[in-house]
Every structure is written in structure tokens, then in C-alpha cells.
Design a protein around this motif. Structure first.
Motif, PDB file in Angstrom:
ATOM      1  N   LEU A  22       0.818  -1.213   0.000  1.00  0.00           N
ATOM      2  CA  LEU A  22       0.000   0.000   0.000  1.00  0.00           C
ATOM      3  C   LEU A  22       0.849   1.259   0.000  1.00  0.00           C
ATOM      4  O   LEU A  22       0.480   2.260  -0.627  1.00  0.00           O
ATOM      5  N   ASN A  81     -11.349  10.148   2.327  1.00  0.00           N
ATOM      6  CA  ASN A  81     -11.451   8.703   2.456  1.00  0.00           C
ATOM      7  C   ASN A  81     -10.081   8.223   2.875  1.00  0.00           C
ATOM      8  O   ASN A  81      -9.085   8.516   2.209  1.00  0.00           O
ATOM      9  N   ALA A  83      -7.552   5.038   4.236  1.00  0.00           N
ATOM     10  CA  ALA A  83      -7.303   3.599   4.357  1.00  0.00           C
ATOM     11  C   ALA A  83      -6.399   3.376   5.562  1.00  0.00           C
ATOM     12  O   ALA A  83      -5.423   4.107   5.757  1.00  0.00           O
ATOM     13  N   TYR A 108     -11.616   3.051   5.219  1.00  0.00           N
ATOM     14  CA  TYR A 108     -11.429   1.713   4.680  1.00  0.00           C
ATOM     15  C   TYR A 108     -10.430   0.989   5.568  1.00  0.00           C
ATOM     16  O   TYR A 108      -9.297   1.452   5.732  1.00  0.00           O
ATOM     17  N   ILE A 110      -8.128  -2.077   5.785  1.00  0.00           N
ATOM     18  CA  ILE A 110      -7.526  -3.064   4.900  1.00  0.00           C
ATOM     19  C   ILE A 110      -7.328  -4.341   5.717  1.00  0.00           C
ATOM     20  O   ILE A 110      -6.394  -4.447   6.506  1.00  0.00           O
ATOM     21  N   THR A 137     -12.228  -4.147   3.674  1.00  0.00           N
ATOM     22  CA  THR A 137     -11.931  -4.638   2.330  1.00  0.00           C
ATOM     23  C   THR A 137     -10.518  -5.200   2.280  1.00  0.00           C
ATOM     24  O   THR A 137      -9.794  -5.170   3.269  1.00  0.00           O
ATOM     25  N   SER A 139      -6.598  -5.325   0.394  1.00  0.00           N
ATOM     26  CA  SER A 139      -5.655  -4.357  -0.175  1.00  0.00           C
ATOM     27  C   SER A 139      -5.828  -4.223  -1.687  1.00  0.00           C
ATOM     28  O   SER A 139      -5.865  -3.116  -2.223  1.00  0.00           O
ATOM     29  N   SER A 141      -8.470  -4.948  -3.564  1.00  0.00           N
ATOM     30  CA  SER A 141      -9.753  -4.320  -3.867  1.00  0.00           C
ATOM     31  C   SER A 141      -9.668  -2.808  -3.688  1.00  0.00           C
ATOM     32  O   SER A 141     -10.132  -2.045  -4.537  1.00  0.00           O
ATOM     33  N   TRP A 142      -9.061  -2.376  -2.588  1.00  0.00           N
ATOM     34  CA  TRP A 142      -8.938  -0.945  -2.324  1.00  0.00           C
ATOM     35  C   TRP A 142      -8.082  -0.256  -3.389  1.00  0.00           C
ATOM     36  O   TRP A 142      -8.445   0.810  -3.886  1.00  0.00           O
ATOM     37  N   GLU A 145     -10.122   0.126  -6.489  1.00  0.00           N
ATOM     38  CA  GLU A 145     -11.181   1.114  -6.281  1.00  0.00           C
ATOM     39  C   GLU A 145     -10.625   2.533  -6.366  1.00  0.00           C
ATOM     40  O   GLU A 145     -11.233   3.414  -6.974  1.00  0.00           O
ATOM     41  N   VAL A 146      -9.469   2.747  -5.778  1.00  0.00           N
ATOM     42  CA  VAL A 146      -8.839   4.069  -5.828  1.00  0.00           C
ATOM     43  C   VAL A 146      -8.432   4.416  -7.260  1.00  0.00           C
ATOM     44  O   VAL A 146      -8.615   5.552  -7.707  1.00  0.00           O
TER      45      VAL A 146
END
Length: 176
Positions: A22, A81, A83, A108, A110, A137, A139, A141-142, A145-146
Motif C-alpha cells: 500500500l 477517504n 485507508a 477503509y 484493509i 476490504t 488491499s 480491492s482498495w 477502487e482508488v
């Protein structure tokens, strides 16, 4: 994620790997990153395998929540938002998430990037945070999405990162 926690935290290498992924993704996608340590003098610095050199803030704290004055100032009045990765799921991650939600931010969690000394604490914390309004969610998927779109210039770099971390992601998810 600090050196003193490497031994007692369940699946520490796996969550450290997720945090590293991340951090790399945030650098590629120009997402601001903030880091805190808990009582650095006693518990050590952030583990050396995590490159936090591009973090917009790196502060030590005694609060269990990351929402210290320095981070509140860095976030400003605008809603974000956010994470979250880190330890421990039921303490610092929970208190940070609840504070962020209370301040109106989207959060979010992770799931493959959080842990606790007691493995059994993790699902309890994740259920509580989901109930409070956080999105739980993975890692990967996030990250997607970002990104939102395969036509962005950074897409190929992110795909390379996802491929490079495929095995460690699988191992992290197996620890849930």
C-alpha cells in the motif's frame, strides 16, 4: 508497525508486506500517507522494511488513536477517504477508525493489513468497525477502487505491483 511488535503480533510479516504494497501504491498514485509510532523511545521506529520516506507526516504518539493534533491539522477541515493498516486491530486501529468516522471521514480498513497479538481479536474488531460505518476490504480491492480506471497512466505500474505481490497477498488473506 514497529520492531518490538514483530514477534507478538499474529502474522506480522504478512501484514507488513501488505503495508509495504500500500505504501508503494500510494506513492505511485500520489496518495498522501501518514505514519505514527506508539511510544517510539520504548517500542522502536517503524520497521525498516517499510519505506515511509514519502509520508507527509511521521509522528510519535502516546494516544492509541492516530488522530493526534498533527494529523488533524494535516487533514484539515476537508473530509477524506482514509485507508488504515496497522496494529493492533482492537486498539489503535479501532480507536483511529472511530475518531475518523466521528470526524466525518470515510474509512477503509484493509483487512489483510491489520492484526493483533491475539488472532481472535481481529474478526471482533473488524465486525465492530464495519458496524460503525467503516468499509472492511482487501488491499487489492482498495487499490483498484482508488484507481477506478485502467486508462490512467499509473495503471501498468500498479498491475506490476499487484503481480509482484501476488503470493504475499495470498498469504496475508489466508491469515484472516
Amino acid at each position: 508497525m514497529q520492531e518490538k511488535f514483530a514477534a507478538p503480533i499474529h502474522a506480522f510479516p504478512a501484514i507488513a508486506s501488505t503495508a509495504g504494497k500500500l505504501l508503494t501504491a500510494s506513492k505511485i498514485l500520489s496518495i498522501p500517507t501518514y505514519v505514527t509510532t506508539q511510544n517510539r523511545a520504548r517500542l522502536g521506529d517503524t520497521i525498516s522494511s517499510l519505506d515511509v520516506s514519502h509520508a507527509k507526516g511521521n509522528w510519535d504518539k502516546s494516544l492509541f488513536s492516530m488522530m493526534i493534533p498533527e494529523l488533524r491539522q494535516a487533514l484539515g477541515k476537508e473530509k477524506h477517504n482514509v485507508a488504515i493498516v496497522g496494529i493492533e486491530s482492537h486498539i489503535c486501529v479501532t480507536q483511529t477508525t472511530l475518531d475518523l468516522l466521528n470526524d466525518g471521514h470515510g474509512v477503509y480498513i484493509i483487512a489483510d493489513g491489520v492484526s493483533s497479538c491475539n488472532k481472535q481479536e481481529i474478526p471482533i474488531a473488524l465486525a465492530r468497525l464495519r458496524s460503525a460505518g467503516a468499509v472492511v476490504t482487501s488491499s487489492e480491492s482498495w487499490i483498484y477502487e482508488v484507481m477506478g480506471d485502467a486508462n490512467i497512466p499509473e495503471f501498468k505500474q500498479i498491475v506490476g505491483l499487484i503481480k509482484e505481490t501476488k503470493q504475499s497477498t495470498r498469504e496475508s488473506l489466508e491469515n484472516l
